[in-house]
Design a protein around this motif. Structure first.
Motif, PDB file in Angstrom:
ATOM      1  N   ASN A 231       0.824  -1.215   0.000  1.00 32.08           N
ATOM      2  CA  ASN A 231       0.000   0.000   0.000  1.00 32.08           C
ATOM      3  C   ASN A 231       0.858   1.266   0.000  1.00 32.08           C
ATOM      4  OD1 ASN A 231      -2.673  -1.319   2.076  1.00 32.08           O
ATOM      5  ND2 ASN A 231      -2.686  -0.927  -0.105  1.00 32.08           N
ATOM      6  N   ILE A 232       1.906   1.252   0.810  1.00 39.95           N
ATOM      7  CA  ILE A 232       2.777   2.430   0.924  1.00 39.95           C
ATOM      8  C   ILE A 232       3.370   2.776  -0.439  1.00 39.95           C
ATOM      9  CG2 ILE A 232       4.995   3.260   1.860  1.00 39.95           C
ATOM     10  CD1 ILE A 232       4.243   1.776   4.491  1.00 39.95           C
ATOM     11  N   SER A 233       3.896   1.763  -1.133  1.00 48.10           N
ATOM     12  CA  SER A 233       4.495   2.000  -2.457  1.00 48.10           C
ATOM     13  C   SER A 233       3.460   2.499  -3.460  1.00 48.10           C
ATOM     14  CB  SER A 233       5.136   0.714  -2.978  1.00 48.10           C
ATOM     15  OG  SER A 233       6.221   0.353  -2.147  1.00 48.10           O
ATOM     16  N   GLU A 234       2.262   1.895  -3.415  1.00 46.81           N
ATOM     17  CA  GLU A 234       1.205   2.301  -4.360  1.00 46.81           C
ATOM     18  C   GLU A 234       0.749   3.737  -4.104  1.00 46.81           C
ATOM     19  OE1 GLU A 234      -1.732  -0.717  -3.828  1.00 46.81           O
ATOM     20  OE2 GLU A 234      -0.693  -2.170  -5.110  1.00 46.81           O
ATOM     21  N   ILE A 235       0.622   4.106  -2.847  1.00 43.25           N
ATOM     22  CA  ILE A 235       0.198   5.472  -2.498  1.00 43.25           C
ATOM     23  C   ILE A 235       1.242   6.485  -2.976  1.00 43.25           C
ATOM     24  CG2 ILE A 235      -0.250   7.044  -0.554  1.00 43.25           C
ATOM     25  CD1 ILE A 235      -1.502   4.527   0.887  1.00 43.25           C
ATOM     26  N   HIS A 236       2.510   6.163  -2.766  1.00 40.93           N
ATOM     27  CA  HIS A 236       3.583   7.044  -3.242  1.00 40.93           C
ATOM     28  C   HIS A 236       3.555   7.170  -4.767  1.00 40.93           C
ATOM     29  CE1 HIS A 236       5.972   8.564   0.049  1.00 40.93           C
ATOM     30  NE2 HIS A 236       5.771   7.434   0.693  1.00 40.93           N
ATOM     31  N   SER A 237       3.231   6.084  -5.445  1.00 42.10           N
ATOM     32  CA  SER A 237       3.210   6.118  -6.918  1.00 42.10           C
ATOM     33  C   SER A 237       2.135   7.077  -7.439  1.00 42.10           C
ATOM     34  CB  SER A 237       2.982   4.712  -7.484  1.00 42.10           C
ATOM     35  OG  SER A 237       1.626   4.317  -7.304  1.00 42.10           O
ATOM     36  N   ARG A 238       1.128   7.362  -6.577  1.00 38.58           N
ATOM     37  CA  ARG A 238       0.078   8.312  -6.954  1.00 38.58           C
ATOM     38  C   ARG A 238       0.429   9.745  -6.524  1.00 38.58           C
ATOM     39  NH1 ARG A 238      -3.087   3.675  -5.599  1.00 38.58           N
ATOM     40  NH2 ARG A 238      -3.364   4.227  -3.417  1.00 38.58           N
ATOM     41  N   GLY A 239       1.620   9.907  -5.994  1.00 41.99           N
ATOM     42  CA  GLY A 239       2.047  11.231  -5.543  1.00 41.99           C
ATOM     43  C   GLY A 239       1.410  11.655  -4.239  1.00 41.99           C
ATOM     44  N   LYS A 240       0.921  10.670  -3.462  1.00 41.88           N
ATOM     45  CA  LYS A 240       0.265  10.961  -2.185  1.00 41.88           C
ATOM     46  C   LYS A 240       1.171  10.493  -1.031  1.00 41.88           C
ATOM     47  CE  LYS A 240      -4.060  11.896  -2.705  1.00 41.88           C
ATOM     48  NZ  LYS A 240      -4.991  10.854  -3.016  1.00 41.88           N
ATOM     49  N   ILE A 241       0.783  10.838   0.197  1.00 37.26           N
ATOM     50  CA  ILE A 241       1.553  10.457   1.387  1.00 37.26           C
ATOM     51  C   ILE A 241       0.752   9.420   2.194  1.00 37.26           C
ATOM     52  CG2 ILE A 241       2.487  11.276   3.611  1.00 37.26           C
ATOM     53  CD1 ILE A 241       4.167  12.192   1.279  1.00 37.26           C
ATOM     54  N   PRO A 242       1.352   8.256   2.492  1.00 37.89           N
ATOM     55  CA  PRO A 242       0.653   7.257   3.309  1.00 37.89           C
ATOM     56  C   PRO A 242       0.617   7.679   4.779  1.00 37.89           C
ATOM     57  CG  PRO A 242       2.711   6.374   2.395  1.00 37.89           C
ATOM     58  CD  PRO A 242       2.677   7.814   2.074  1.00 37.89           C
ATOM     59  N   LEU A 243      -0.528   7.468   5.401  1.00 38.17           N
ATOM     60  CA  LEU A 243      -0.719   7.794   6.816  1.00 38.17           C
ATOM     61  C   LEU A 243      -1.252   6.539   7.499  1.00 38.17           C
ATOM     62  CD1 LEU A 243      -1.035   9.827   9.176  1.00 38.17           C
ATOM     63  CD2 LEU A 243      -3.112  10.649   8.102  1.00 38.17           C
ATOM     64  N   ILE A 244      -0.394   5.873   8.260  1.00 34.62           N
ATOM     65  CA  ILE A 244      -0.810   4.654   8.982  1.00 34.62           C
ATOM     66  C   ILE A 244      -1.424   5.086  10.309  1.00 34.62           C
ATOM     67  CG2 ILE A 244      -0.078   2.457   9.974  1.00 34.62           C
ATOM     68  CD1 ILE A 244       2.367   2.526   8.106  1.00 34.62           C
ATOM     69  N   VAL A 245      -2.644   4.626  10.578  1.00 33.29           N
ATOM     70  CA  VAL A 245      -3.368   5.051  11.776  1.00 33.29           C
ATOM     71  C   VAL A 245      -3.844   3.825  12.532  1.00 33.29           C
ATOM     72  CG1 VAL A 245      -5.323   6.382  12.647  1.00 33.29           C
ATOM     73  CG2 VAL A 245      -4.165   7.110  10.554  1.00 33.29           C
ATOM     74  N   GLY A 246      -3.526   3.756  13.810  1.00 35.03           N
ATOM     75  CA  GLY A 246      -4.064   2.622  14.547  1.00 35.03           C
ATOM     76  C   GLY A 246      -3.475   2.408  15.911  1.00 35.03           C
ATOM     77  N   GLY A 247      -3.897   1.291  16.466  1.00 29.37           N
ATOM     78  CA  GLY A 247      -3.500   1.013  17.833  1.00 29.37           C
ATOM     79  C   GLY A 247      -2.885  -0.339  18.063  1.00 29.37           C
ATOM     80  N   THR A 248      -2.645  -1.124  17.003  1.00 28.59           N
ATOM     81  CA  THR A 248      -2.046  -2.449  17.205  1.00 28.59           C
ATOM     82  C   THR A 248      -0.533  -2.337  17.038  1.00 28.59           C
ATOM     83  OG1 THR A 248      -4.072  -3.410  16.282  1.00 28.59           O
ATOM     84  CG2 THR A 248      -2.224  -4.901  16.609  1.00 28.59           C
ATOM     85  N   GLY A 249       0.155  -2.184  18.178  1.00 27.25           N
ATOM     86  CA  GLY A 249       1.575  -1.858  18.189  1.00 27.25           C
ATOM     87  C   GLY A 249       2.475  -2.764  17.379  1.00 27.25           C
ATOM     88  N   LEU A 250       2.354  -4.058  17.594  1.00 22.51           N
ATOM     89  CA  LEU A 250       3.244  -5.005  16.906  1.00 22.51           C
ATOM     90  C   LEU A 250       3.043  -4.937  15.393  1.00 22.51           C
ATOM     91  CD1 LEU A 250       5.350  -7.333  17.130  1.00 22.51           C
ATOM     92  CD2 LEU A 250       3.405  -8.900  17.091  1.00 22.51           C
ATOM     93  N   TYR A 251       1.798  -4.783  14.957  1.00 21.22           N
ATOM     94  CA  TYR A 251       1.511  -4.723  13.530  1.00 21.22           C
ATOM     95  C   TYR A 251       2.223  -3.526  12.890  1.00 21.22           C
ATOM     96  CZ  TYR A 251      -2.114  -8.373  13.465  1.00 21.22           C
ATOM     97  OH  TYR A 251      -2.769  -9.571  13.506  1.00 21.22           O
ATOM     98  N   ILE A 252       2.077  -2.372  13.525  1.00 20.40           N
ATOM     99  CA  ILE A 252       2.692  -1.159  12.976  1.00 20.40           C
ATOM    100  C   ILE A 252       4.213  -1.262  13.031  1.00 20.40           C
ATOM    101  CG2 ILE A 252       2.941   1.330  13.322  1.00 20.40           C
ATOM    102  CD1 ILE A 252      -0.043   1.258  14.290  1.00 20.40           C
ATOM    103  N   GLN A 253       4.719  -1.773  14.120  1.00 20.19           N
ATOM    104  CA  GLN A 253       6.172  -1.935  14.275  1.00 20.19           C
ATOM    105  C   GLN A 253       6.739  -2.866  13.201  1.00 20.19           C
ATOM    106  OE1 GLN A 253       7.296  -3.722  17.970  1.00 20.19           O
ATOM    107  NE2 GLN A 253       9.233  -2.622  18.111  1.00 20.19           N
ATOM    108  N   SER A 254       5.994  -3.891  12.850  1.00 27.67           N
ATOM    109  CA  SER A 254       6.465  -4.870  11.855  1.00 27.67           C
ATOM    110  C   SER A 254       6.647  -4.227  10.485  1.00 27.67           C
ATOM    111  CB  SER A 254       5.478  -6.042  11.743  1.00 27.67           C
ATOM    112  OG  SER A 254       4.325  -5.660  11.001  1.00 27.67           O
TER     113      SER A 254
END
Length: 317
Positions: free
Chosen positions: A86-109
């Motif tokens: 998702n991050i790569s695809e969002i960048h390819s559209r000239g946009k900025i990815p914003l990860i939002v959430g509360g599951t620590g291990l998932y985001i850290q991974s």
């Protein structure tokens, strides 16, 4: 040297106000939002997971919502793979990815170089643990992990039986605790990331959690859970989530509805406390206190300035 992709990360405990803040930040920085919540991936689990509504999105694209049936499993490794794509695809559209959430291990991974394929496994032992879980229940299994690996046990909810089993399996195969494996993973960020944490006075946060549970019940949480219950969805990852497990106990006739609601509030408060502990110990976070609601706009301004400076981005405002 290859320039790392830019990512905004917004974390914090349940009910702290991440959803509203994420929309404001996505509007300012031309962003698309990726859900960093391990339960919002499930279809038909909207109220209990506090999933953002279509109206609240304000037209901003959201990713990793409603991608799995409640009977399907979903691992940290699955999450890592999908979010990086998702991050790569969002960048390819000239946009900025914003990860939002509360599951620590998932985001850290996603942010760090987690190599899940290197972690050993033993299918026979896993089946043995699953049989023990069936016989003795999640609290008993979690107690087993607590004796072997108290650090991991404090970060894994007893109802997240999949991760409890995984932690026991790692120890069984290697003699090393899960935390030791995580410590050996690369500490270098894979992205040029601005990691923002939202926090709040504990009493006020707990009050907001209690109010949110009451609101969820008014919005039809019991009916949402009953649909899954009546379809025979049980003993799977999805309905071990807070908000579902407690009402399953009510529907099973084990406790009354008021007790189920109180358990839901208590479990949500405890989860919020664990979330904060995880984020503070595991990630390099810039914290912003959301306690004073009258300062909301000012705080969003401060967060935006931090992001703009950290990632060399222009704000739309």
């Amino acid at each position: 040297m290859i320039e790392k992709e830019k990512v905004i990360v917004l974390i914090g405990p349940t009910a702290v106000g991440k959803t509203n803040a994420s929309i404001e930040l996505a509007n300012r920085f031309n962003g698309e939002i990726i859900s960093g919540d391990s339960m919002q991936i499930y279809k038909r689990m909207d109220i209990g997971t506090a999933k953002i509504t279509r109206e609240e999105m304000e037209g901003i694209p959201h990713h990793l919502l409603d991608i799995k049936d409640p009977r399907e499993s979903f691992s940290v490794a699955d999450f890592q793979e999908l979010v990086r794509k998702n991050i790569s695809e969002i960048h390819s559209r000239g946009k900025i990815p914003l990860i939002v959430g509360g599951t620590g291990l998932y985001i850290q991974s996603v942010l760090y170089d987690y190599q899940f394929t290197d972690t050993p496994g033993d299918e026979d032992y896993r089946k043995e643990l699953e049989a023990e879980l069936e016989k003795n229940g999640p609290d008993w299994l979690h107690g087993k992990l607590l004796r072997i690996d108290p650090v991991s046990a404090s970060n894994i909810h007893p109802n997240n039986t999949r991760r409890v089993i995984r932690a026991l399996e790692i120890y069984h195969c290697t003699g090393k605790r899960m935390a030791e494996f995580q410590a050996s993973q690369s500490k270098e960020l894979q992205y040029n990331a601005a990691i923002i944490g939202l926090t709040m006075d504990r009493e006020k946060l707990y009050e907001r959690i209690n109010l949110r549970v009451d609101m969820m019940m008014t919005q039809g949480l019991l009916e949402e859970v009953k649909e899954l219950y009546d379809e025979g969805v049980r003993n799977v990852q999805s309905v071990q989530a807070i908000g579902y497990k407690e009402l399953y106990e009510y529907l099973d006739g084990l406790i009354g509805l008021e007790r189920a609601k109180e358990n839901l509030k208590q479990n949500s408060r405890r989860y919020a406390k664990r979330q904060l502990t995880w984020f503070r110990n595991k990630m390099d976070v810039a914290w912003f206190d959301m306690t004073d609601e009258n300062r909301h706009s000012e705080i969003i301004e401060d967060i935006s300035e931090f992001i703009a400076g950290k990632l060399q981005l222009k704000s739309n405002k």
